[in-house]
Design a protein around this motif. Structure first.
Motif, PDB file in Angstrom:
ATOM      1  N   VAL A 201      -2.446 -10.747  -7.496  1.00 50.74           N
ATOM      2  CA  VAL A 201      -2.969 -11.903  -6.765  1.00 50.74           C
ATOM      3  C   VAL A 201      -4.394 -11.586  -6.330  1.00 50.74           C
ATOM      4  O   VAL A 201      -4.738 -10.429  -6.077  1.00 50.74           O
ATOM      5  CB  VAL A 201      -2.091 -12.233  -5.535  1.00 50.74           C
ATOM      6  N   PRO A 202      -5.246 -12.582  -6.256  1.00 50.12           N
ATOM      7  CA  PRO A 202      -6.612 -12.327  -5.772  1.00 50.12           C
ATOM      8  C   PRO A 202      -6.630 -12.074  -4.273  1.00 50.12           C
ATOM      9  O   PRO A 202      -5.736 -12.500  -3.533  1.00 50.12           O
ATOM     10  CB  PRO A 202      -7.346 -13.612  -6.149  1.00 50.12           C
ATOM     11  N   GLY A 203      -7.666 -11.385  -3.834  1.00 47.36           N
ATOM     12  CA  GLY A 203      -7.803 -11.114  -2.408  1.00 47.36           C
ATOM     13  C   GLY A 203      -8.894 -10.090  -2.155  1.00 47.36           C
ATOM     14  O   GLY A 203      -9.595  -9.641  -3.065  1.00 47.36           O
ATOM     15  N   ARG A 204      -9.028  -9.731  -0.893  1.00 50.62           N
ATOM     16  CA  ARG A 204     -10.012  -8.732  -0.469  1.00 50.62           C
ATOM     17  C   ARG A 204      -9.297  -7.423  -0.145  1.00 50.62           C
ATOM     18  O   ARG A 204      -8.268  -7.422   0.522  1.00 50.62           O
ATOM     19  CB  ARG A 204     -10.781  -9.233   0.751  1.00 50.62           C
ATOM     20  N   ILE A 205      -9.864  -6.319  -0.603  1.00 49.27           N
ATOM     21  CA  ILE A 205      -9.265  -5.010  -0.371  1.00 49.27           C
ATOM     22  C   ILE A 205      -9.528  -4.602   1.075  1.00 49.27           C
ATOM     23  O   ILE A 205     -10.684  -4.447   1.491  1.00 49.27           O
ATOM     24  CB  ILE A 205      -9.833  -3.966  -1.337  1.00 49.27           C
ATOM     25  N   ALA A 206      -8.447  -4.445   1.818  1.00 51.46           N
ATOM     26  CA  ALA A 206      -8.587  -4.039   3.219  1.00 51.46           C
ATOM     27  C   ALA A 206      -8.662  -2.528   3.371  1.00 51.46           C
ATOM     28  O   ALA A 206      -9.456  -2.015   4.163  1.00 51.46           O
ATOM     29  CB  ALA A 206      -7.417  -4.592   4.035  1.00 51.46           C
ATOM     30  N   GLN A 207      -7.863  -1.792   2.582  1.00 50.94           N
ATOM     31  CA  GLN A 207      -7.816  -0.339   2.742  1.00 50.94           C
ATOM     32  C   GLN A 207      -7.287   0.303   1.466  1.00 50.94           C
ATOM     33  O   GLN A 207      -6.352  -0.213   0.840  1.00 50.94           O
ATOM     34  CB  GLN A 207      -6.936   0.051   3.932  1.00 50.94           C
ATOM     35  N   ILE A 208      -7.919   1.420   1.063  1.00 52.82           N
ATOM     36  CA  ILE A 208      -7.429   2.232  -0.048  1.00 52.82           C
ATOM     37  C   ILE A 208      -6.843   3.502   0.552  1.00 52.82           C
ATOM     38  O   ILE A 208      -7.551   4.279   1.198  1.00 52.82           O
ATOM     39  CB  ILE A 208      -8.552   2.565  -1.047  1.00 52.82           C
ATOM     40  N   MET A 209      -5.562   3.725   0.338  1.00 52.07           N
ATOM     41  CA  MET A 209      -4.839   4.770   1.045  1.00 52.07           C
ATOM     42  C   MET A 209      -4.751   6.090   0.287  1.00 52.07           C
ATOM     43  O   MET A 209      -4.122   7.035   0.780  1.00 52.07           O
ATOM     44  CB  MET A 209      -3.420   4.283   1.367  1.00 52.07           C
ATOM     45  N   VAL A 210      -5.330   6.177  -0.907  1.00 48.56           N
ATOM     46  CA  VAL A 210      -5.283   7.421  -1.690  1.00 48.56           C
ATOM     47  C   VAL A 210      -6.676   7.716  -2.220  1.00 48.56           C
ATOM     48  O   VAL A 210      -7.550   6.844  -2.248  1.00 48.56           O
ATOM     49  CB  VAL A 210      -4.282   7.320  -2.865  1.00 48.56           C
ATOM     50  N   THR A 211      -6.881   8.965  -2.640  1.00 47.39           N
ATOM     51  CA  THR A 211      -8.122   9.377  -3.265  1.00 47.39           C
ATOM     52  C   THR A 211      -7.802  10.063  -4.587  1.00 47.39           C
ATOM     53  O   THR A 211      -6.644  10.394  -4.872  1.00 47.39           O
ATOM     54  CB  THR A 211      -8.914  10.340  -2.359  1.00 47.39           C
ATOM     55  N   GLU A 212      -8.833  10.293  -5.375  1.00 42.59           N
ATOM     56  CA  GLU A 212      -8.642  10.911  -6.687  1.00 42.59           C
ATOM     57  C   GLU A 212      -8.103  12.331  -6.527  1.00 42.59           C
ATOM     58  O   GLU A 212      -8.576  13.106  -5.703  1.00 42.59           O
ATOM     59  CB  GLU A 212      -9.946  10.932  -7.457  1.00 42.59           C
ATOM     60  N   GLY A 213      -7.084  12.639  -7.326  1.00 45.78           N
ATOM     61  CA  GLY A 213      -6.453  13.945  -7.274  1.00 45.78           C
ATOM     62  C   GLY A 213      -5.221  14.017  -6.399  1.00 45.78           C
ATOM     63  O   GLY A 213      -4.516  15.032  -6.419  1.00 45.78           O
ATOM     64  N   ASP A 214      -4.936  12.945  -5.631  1.00 40.03           N
ATOM     65  CA  ASP A 214      -3.752  12.953  -4.768  1.00 40.03           C
ATOM     66  C   ASP A 214      -2.481  12.823  -5.607  1.00 40.03           C
ATOM     67  O   ASP A 214      -2.450  12.122  -6.620  1.00 40.03           O
ATOM     68  CB  ASP A 214      -3.810  11.803  -3.760  1.00 40.03           C
ATOM     69  N   THR A 215      -1.441  13.480  -5.157  1.00 37.64           N
ATOM     70  CA  THR A 215      -0.118  13.363  -5.776  1.00 37.64           C
ATOM     71  C   THR A 215       0.658  12.277  -5.049  1.00 37.64           C
ATOM     72  O   THR A 215       0.779  12.309  -3.818  1.00 37.64           O
ATOM     73  CB  THR A 215       0.627  14.693  -5.705  1.00 37.64           C
ATOM     74  N   VAL A 216       1.175  11.309  -5.790  1.00 30.68           N
ATOM     75  CA  VAL A 216       1.887  10.178  -5.195  1.00 30.68           C
ATOM     76  C   VAL A 216       3.307  10.142  -5.740  1.00 30.68           C
ATOM     77  O   VAL A 216       3.610  10.687  -6.807  1.00 30.68           O
ATOM     78  CB  VAL A 216       1.169   8.848  -5.497  1.00 30.68           C
ATOM     79  N   THR A 217       4.184   9.480  -4.980  1.00 31.23           N
ATOM     80  CA  THR A 217       5.575   9.294  -5.382  1.00 31.23           C
ATOM     81  C   THR A 217       5.808   7.825  -5.710  1.00 31.23           C
ATOM     82  O   THR A 217       5.017   6.948  -5.339  1.00 31.23           O
ATOM     83  CB  THR A 217       6.519   9.735  -4.262  1.00 31.23           C
ATOM     84  N   ALA A 218       6.901   7.550  -6.402  1.00 30.29           N
ATOM     85  CA  ALA A 218       7.234   6.175  -6.757  1.00 30.29           C
ATOM     86  C   ALA A 218       7.531   5.377  -5.493  1.00 30.29           C
ATOM     87  O   ALA A 218       8.301   5.803  -4.630  1.00 30.29           O
ATOM     88  CB  ALA A 218       8.436   6.156  -7.696  1.00 30.29           C
ATOM     89  N   GLY A 219       6.900   4.207  -5.370  1.00 29.20           N
ATOM     90  CA  GLY A 219       7.082   3.361  -4.197  1.00 29.20           C
ATOM     91  C   GLY A 219       6.084   3.602  -3.086  1.00 29.20           C
ATOM     92  O   GLY A 219       6.080   2.855  -2.090  1.00 29.20           O
ATOM     93  N   GLN A 220       5.230   4.605  -3.213  1.00 29.05           N
ATOM     94  CA  GLN A 220       4.237   4.878  -2.172  1.00 29.05           C
ATOM     95  C   GLN A 220       3.131   3.836  -2.225  1.00 29.05           C
ATOM     96  O   GLN A 220       2.647   3.456  -3.291  1.00 29.05           O
ATOM     97  CB  GLN A 220       3.650   6.272  -2.364  1.00 29.05           C
TER      98      GLN A 220
END
Length: 399
Positions: free
Chosen positions: A110-129
């Motif tokens: 959906v279109p919109g404005r990005i309020a916050q990016i919660m990860v950075t490059e190189g971070d390890t993430v889990t499914a559903g995060q």
């Protein structure tokens, strides 16, 4: 005895001539010395010996022949070593592949404005995060609209299921009873007028009017009874079904708006590593625009381009050893075992074609894919993999 004085005279004459020549030579040689006082004395020239010159020439020829023979021997040895090294180099074929990993692009639905990016490059993430939080007033407005519509539809359904209120039922019953009483009165009146008409005491017109009034009150009584029955029974089944469908439709609209809001807060579909963050906070993005990419470190494979001459060493299910220079050190190379799981031919541009019939046949290039025996989280896409194989011409495997 008389000849002896002559012999002495001849010898004396020869000695005199010798001394005369010597004195003349001395005079000729002494004359330049008088003109050049600093000149060095002339050395006497040694007598020429033809036998010594021939011996020196023969020795030089022998030395030249020996030197030439030594050079030829060295050249032969060097050529043999060169061919030996070349043959040993041909015994090993080196292939260079490239590591790849499964990449997943995270895009906005959906279109919109990005309020916050919660990860950075190189971070390890889990499914559903949660990865990105977006601000979309349009979605919030749709949610409120859907909730209001659901309240209206639910009220209509409740009304259809609950039926009339007790007061409405009592009112319908009272109207039916009133009409029934009027109908009974009209019936009695008609009966009396009819008896008088039969006795000749009442005109026929009066009897007909009483009969019409009786029929009208009966119809009104029946209509009032039906209204009372409807109040007791409630809404029809069709009305209840329509109200139920209306509620379901509004529920779907509300669910759609809630899903859109949930999708606006992007979550990771897989477990992996953030490879690239494309956008920044505050940017307005459209539908389907990629925001970041994830890589699955457990889904790794190497890609090799192998000519069909060596394809028999990369059959599906076959294993080989590859070295990854990026993870190797000077004294300890990093090697892993790979298992081939797929092969496919490349396009015609990867085909070597002979220039004449004597050059052989066309050689196709195949793309070989192989997975490591155990994934390594240190491996990244694009790392080189060095594979060394032994050359096995095709005709050696033919029976």
């Amino acid at each position: 005895m008389s000849e002896l004085p002559n012999e002495s005279n001849d010898s004396n004459q020869s000695d005199d001539s010798t001394e005369l020549a010597t004195s003349q030579d001395s005079q000729y040689s002494a004359k330049p010395a008088e003109n050049t006082p600093d000149a060095e004395p002339v050395q006497p020239t040694p007598p020429y010996n033809r036998g010594n010159a021939n011996a020196d020439k023969s020795a030089r020829v022998k030395k030249a022949l020996l030197a030439g023979l030594a050079l030829i021997v060295l050249a032969v040895i060097a050529y043999g070593l060169y061919k030996s090294n070349q043959q040993s180099e041909l015994e090993i074929i080196t292939l260079q592949g490239q590591m790849q990993m499964q990449q997943t692009s995270i895009a906005a639905k959906v279109p919109g404005r990005i309020a916050q990016i919660m990860v950075t490059e190189g971070d390890t993430v889990t499914a559903g995060q949660q990865l990105v939080e977006m601000d979309s007033p349009e979605i919030n407005a749709k949610i409120n609209q859907a909730r209001a519509g659901k309240q209206i539809a639910q009220s209509q359904l409740d009304k259809a299921e609950n039926g009339a209120r007790p007061q409405e039922i009592a009112q319908a019953k009272a109207a039916w009873q009133a009409n029934k009483a009027a109908s009974d009165l009209a019936k009695n009146t008609y009966q009396r007028v009819n008896r008088l008409y039969e006795e000749g005491l009442m005109a026929r017109q009066k009897r007909d009017e009483a009969y019409a009034q009786y029929l009208a009150t009966e119809d009104q009584t029946e209509a009032a009874r039906l209204q009372y029955d409807l109040a007791l029974e409630g809404a029809r089944s069709e009305d209840k079904s329509a109200a139920t469908a209306q509620v379901a439709q509004v529920d779907a609209q509300l669910d759609e708006a809630l899903v859109a809001k949930e999708e606006a807060n992007l979550k990771s579909p897989i477990a992996g590593i953030v490879d690239n963050v494309i956008v920044s906070a505050g940017e307005v993005i459209g539908q389907g625009v990629p925001l970041l990419t994830l890589v699955d470190t457990n889904d790794q494979w190497v890609v090799l381009n192998v000519t069909e001459s060596y394809l028999n060493q990369f059959a599906i299910g076959q294993t080989f050893i590859g070295t990854i220079p990026a993870l190797s050190s000077a004294d300890k190379p990093y090697s892993k075992q790979f298992t081939v799981y797929a092969t496919s031919t490349l396009s015609d541009f990867a085909t070597w074609r002979p220039t004449n019939n004597d050059d052989g046949f066309d050689v196709r290039t195949f793309e070989v894919k192989a997975r490591p025996s155990t994934p390594d989280t240190r491996i990244r896409s694009g790392m080189s993999v060095i594979v060394r194989i032994n050359p096995t011409p095709i005709n050696q495997n033919q029976e």
